[in-house]
Enzyme design. Structure first.
Site, PDB file in Angstrom:
ATOM      1  CG  ASP A  23      78.570   7.366 126.602  1.00 36.69           C
ATOM      2  OD1 ASP A  23      78.127   6.502 125.919  1.00 36.69           O
ATOM      3  OD2 ASP A  23      78.277   7.480 127.763  1.00 36.69           O
ATOM      4  CE  LYS A  87      75.059   2.571 122.637  1.00 33.77           C
ATOM      5  NZ  LYS A  87      75.670   3.169 123.527  1.00 33.77           N
ATOM      6  CD  GLU A 187      78.098   1.716 126.109  1.00 35.61           C
ATOM      7  OE1 GLU A 187      77.083   1.248 127.073  1.00 35.61           O
ATOM      8  OE2 GLU A 187      77.560   2.239 125.102  1.00 35.61           O
ATOM      9  CG  ASP A 211      74.850   1.504 131.548  1.00 39.63           C
ATOM     10  OD1 ASP A 211      74.073   2.436 131.937  1.00 39.63           O
ATOM     11  OD2 ASP A 211      75.746   1.603 130.806  1.00 39.63           O
TER      12      ASP A 211
HETATM   13  P1  ADP Z   1      72.028   6.509 127.830  1.00 41.03           P
HETATM   14  O1  ADP Z   1      73.171   5.582 128.296  1.00 41.03           O
HETATM   15  O2  ADP Z   1      70.817   5.731 127.634  1.00 41.03           O
HETATM   16  O3  ADP Z   1      72.558   7.488 126.738  1.00 41.03           O
HETATM   17  P2  ADP Z   1      72.244   8.119 130.178  1.00 41.03           P
HETATM   18  O4  ADP Z   1      72.954   7.582 131.087  1.00 41.03           O
HETATM   19  O5  ADP Z   1      72.653   9.640 130.120  1.00 41.03           O
HETATM   20  O6  ADP Z   1      71.764   7.379 129.129  1.00 41.03           O
HETATM   21  O7  ADP Z   1      70.840   8.146 131.192  1.00 41.03           O
HETATM   22  C1  ADP Z   1      69.687   9.102 130.833  1.00 41.03           C
HETATM   23  C2  ADP Z   1      68.733   8.626 131.783  1.00 41.03           C
HETATM   24  O8  ADP Z   1      69.056   9.058 133.220  1.00 41.03           O
HETATM   25  C3  ADP Z   1      67.412   9.846 131.575  1.00 41.03           C
HETATM   26  O9  ADP Z   1      66.256   8.904 131.531  1.00 41.03           O
HETATM   27  C4  ADP Z   1      67.520  10.427 132.639  1.00 41.03           C
HETATM   28  O10 ADP Z   1      66.222  11.357 132.792  1.00 41.03           O
HETATM   29  C5  ADP Z   1      67.974   9.846 133.569  1.00 41.03           C
HETATM   30  N1  ADP Z   1      68.610  10.821 134.819  1.00 41.03           N
HETATM   31  C6  ADP Z   1      69.495  11.703 134.591  1.00 41.03           C
HETATM   32  N2  ADP Z   1      69.818  12.375 135.739  1.00 41.03           N
HETATM   33  C7  ADP Z   1      69.016  11.850 136.490  1.00 41.03           C
HETATM   34  C8  ADP Z   1      68.643  12.010 138.119  1.00 41.03           C
HETATM   35  N3  ADP Z   1      69.411  13.025 138.761  1.00 41.03           N
HETATM   36  N4  ADP Z   1      68.012  11.106 138.726  1.00 41.03           N
HETATM   37  C9  ADP Z   1      67.313  10.269 138.033  1.00 41.03           C
HETATM   38  N5  ADP Z   1      67.504   9.818 136.630  1.00 41.03           N
HETATM   39  C10 ADP Z   1      68.087  10.834 136.260  1.00 41.03           C
HETATM   40 MG    MG Z   2      75.048   4.904 128.454  1.00 41.56          MG
END
Ligand code: ADP
Ligand code: MG
Length: 618
Positions: A23, A87, A187, A211
């Site tokens: 991912d 990205k 995705e 998402d």
């Molecule tokens: P992306 O798909 O954009 O790369 P992710 O799916 O990894 O990102 O999501 C990242 C986001 O999720 C960040 O803003 C992070 O702070 C938030 N996040 C991660 N864990 C938690 C949680 N337990 N509660 C709320 N937000 C969270």
């Molecule tokens: Mg993502």
């Protein structure tokens, strides 16, 4: 000739490679595999138990490059040298991103053109592909470190709305990182696979994938029929995500502390720690009612109610996107069978609550939402590796395709598990002088003898002009289009005579039948290999003795009596060996005949004879 690596000793499929699922996220990236024992997808974690690699790259003073957690602090400390959200730039020109240029704190070259963007760090220019490849390389190294084996093949995910340029760019980044990118998948498709959706052949479902990541929100409506995923609609907001939640908390605290944006701009360290604390608070509030911490003697607190009121509008915005996606797909909420929660920010309780009441349905949220896309990519990788025999993807061919060659042998043109569309071609020649036609019989299966495989079709290439055996060059090509339809074409290259036929390889074969054919090829691997070797030796022996006989008749005056006698004797020996079934004996007789004829054959050989001796025959 081997199509699938078989361990002859154990009769089992050999597995000495791993295909990983990746991912490549805007905020975080990670890698997952199918666990060799549990057969379940798992995210690869370092000792600290963290699977996520922040998609951040820091370019240090002396040319050192940091990726991930180590690079993150530099986002505020040295924004000009620290790349995030690359990205968003994949496959984009400056004109594409002009409206959001201020979002990026590093230098993007404004060339006012439609050509792909460049990023400048210090004196060096980078393309988004190169930058993404740094992240992928880090993931690859990590995986190799954890698995203690080389990682070369990968499936990488992209948003469903990515266009061709963005997908190509992602593929190129993988290649640059030293990865063979077997497939780019969507995705939301990956997330569905992680929940086992689309893995049952007769299943049909309509799925909503919600998402909410760090900086982006995507809603995708998918229709899954017989393992085929169709994207019915996508919607979203490319500038809405968890970062906005952090900012909301930060601003709330700034008000309380009486700090202005200007103050923060002056004091980068303070901005950094406040931002990190806000994210910590947000995560904490996903599991408890209040957050409280003291920094520099000042107490910072926020309750879940307060947080929810701060982000309420943003969450509602995501639901508006969901409505829009449904209406684009021509569906109502009741038509959705499953709702899948993806992205770290979907952990926020208010988000779950609102999404659940919007879709009037229980959510699929049992898997880690920030890992689920990588987990699904690993499921897809496993299917491509051919390990998941319960499920045959429509876009790989389940059984090898080939034609019958002399002695009833199967000559494979497209091996099983090849991606479709696929094409392959090979040249053959005739067996007899003046042969006007050639029979082309097409088979499907893994066994060495066509009699054990499944015949799909047969046709005759007619009208080959009269030529000595071995002279015609017949090119046979297989082409499988995206619908899985095979077209076989035969063309005699010297005369241009050609003919083709269309076949549907999968027609009428159930999964059980395919599996049975694969099992049989494993069970009979040893005897098949022996039989093939015997047939190949016998075919060669027959050809060679016929050719040698013809040759000495034609060229008598060029040969000594002794040479003729010796050759006749050697031909006799080959024919005696041919009467038996001892492959080694046949081989020895062939070698002897070759040894005797070689010196004078070289002397008088003409083009036609050379072709006879070397050509492969049908
Ligand atoms: P992306 O798909 O954009 O790369 P992710 O799916 O990894 O990102 O999501 C990242 C986001 O999720 C960040 O803003 C992070 O702070 C938030 N996040 C991660 N864990 C938690 C949680 N337990 N509660 C709320 N937000 C969270
Ligand atoms: Mg993502």
């Amino acid at each position: 000739m081997a199509k699938i690596p078989i361990n002859i000793a154990t009769g089992s499929l050999q597995q000495n490679e791993v295909i990983v699922g990746i991912d490549l996220g805007t905020t975080n990236s990670l890698i997952a595999i199918i666990h060799p024992e549990s057969k379940k997808p798992v995210a690869l974690k370092e000792h600290d138990g963290n699977a996520l690699v922040p998609s951040v790259i820091y370019f240090g003073k002396n040319g050192n490059i940091l990726v991930g957690d180590e690079a993150k602090p530099y986002l505020t400390l040295e924004p000009q040298n620290t790349i995030f959200s690359v990205k968003r730039l994949m496959g984009k020109s400056y004109n594409d991103i002009r409206d959001h240029a201020s979002f990026f704190t590093y230098k993007i070259i404004d060339d006012n053109t439609e050509s792909l963007v460049k990023i400048q760090v210090g004196e060096t220019f980078y393309s988004p592909i190169e930058l993404s490849s740094f992240i992928l390389k880090e993931l690859k190294n990590r995986a190799e470190h954890i698995l203690k084996m080389p990682v070369q093949k990968a499936v990488i995910t992209v948003p469903a709305y990515f266009n061709d340029a963005q997908r190509q760019a992602t593929r190129a980044a993988g290649k640059l990182a030293g990865l063979d990118v077997l497939r780019i998948i969507n995705e939301p498709t990956a997330a569905s696979l992680a929940y086992g959706l689309g893995l049952k052949p007769e299943e049909s479902k309509t799925v909503a994938v919600y998402d909410l990541g760090g900086g982006t929100f995507d809603i995708s409506i998918l229709r899954i029929v017989n393992g085929v995923f169709e994207v019915l609609a996508t919607h979203g907001d490319t500038y809405l995500g968890g970062d906005d939640f952090d900012r909301a908390i930060m601003q709330y605290w700034m008000q309380q502390l009486g700090i202005t944006e200007n103050d923060l701009a002056q004091n980068k360290e303070q901005a950094q720690s406040l931002r990190l604390l806000a994210e910590k608070a947000k995560k904490h509030l996903s599991v408890s009612g209040v957050f409280q911490e003291t920094i520099n003697g000042k107490e910072l607190t926020i309750s879940r109610e307060r947080f929810e009121s701060l982000i309420s509008d943003a969450v509602n915005k995501t639901l508006e996107c969901c409505s829009a996606a449904l209406s684009d797909a021509g569906l109502r909420v009741e038509d959705i069978d499953e709702v899948i929660m993806v992205g770290g920010s979907s952990r926020v309780p208010l988000v779950k609550e609102r999404v659940k009441s919007f879709f009037k349905k229980e959510l699929n949220d049992s898997l880690n939402p920030d890992e689920v896309v990588a987990l699904g990519a690993a499921v897809q990788a496993d299917i491509l590796a051919g390990n998941n025999k319960d499920f045959l993807l429509l876009d790989v061919i389940p059984l090898s395709l080939g034609i019958e060659t002399m002695g009833g042998l199967m000559d494979v043109l497209i091996p099983r598990n090849s991606k479709i569309p696929a094409k392959a071609s090979r040249q053959y020649t005739t067996q007899k002088d003046g042969q006007p036609g050639m029979k082309i019989a097409i088979y499907q299966g893994e066994r060495d003898l066509v009699q054990h495989n499944r015949k799909l079709a047969e046709f005759i290439l007619k009208g080959i002009p009269a030529m000595p055996a071995g002279l015609p060059k017949v090119e046979i090509s297989f082409l499988i289009n995206a619908d899985g339809i095979l077209t076989v074409k035969a063309k005699e290259l010297r005369s241009g005579v050609e003919q083709s036929i269309e076949v549907k390889p999968q027609y009428g074969l159930t999964d059980e039948e395919v599996e049975k054919m694969l099992m049989e090829s494993l069970l009979h691997a040893r005897e098949d290999i022996a039989k093939r070797a015997l047939i190949e030796a016998a075919t060669e022996a027959e050809q060679l003795s016929d050719t040698a006989e013809k040759f000495i008749q034609k060229n008598k005056e060029l040969l000594s009596e002794e040479e003729v006698a010796q050759t006749k004797k050697a031909i006799e020996n080959v024919r005696i060996a041919l009467a038996g079934t001892d492959k080694d004996k046949i081989q020895l007789a062939i070698e002897e005949l070759n040894r005797i004829t070689q010196p004078f054959a070289e002397r008088v050989m003409n083009e036609a004879v050379r072709s006879v001796l070397q050509g492969k025959k049908l």
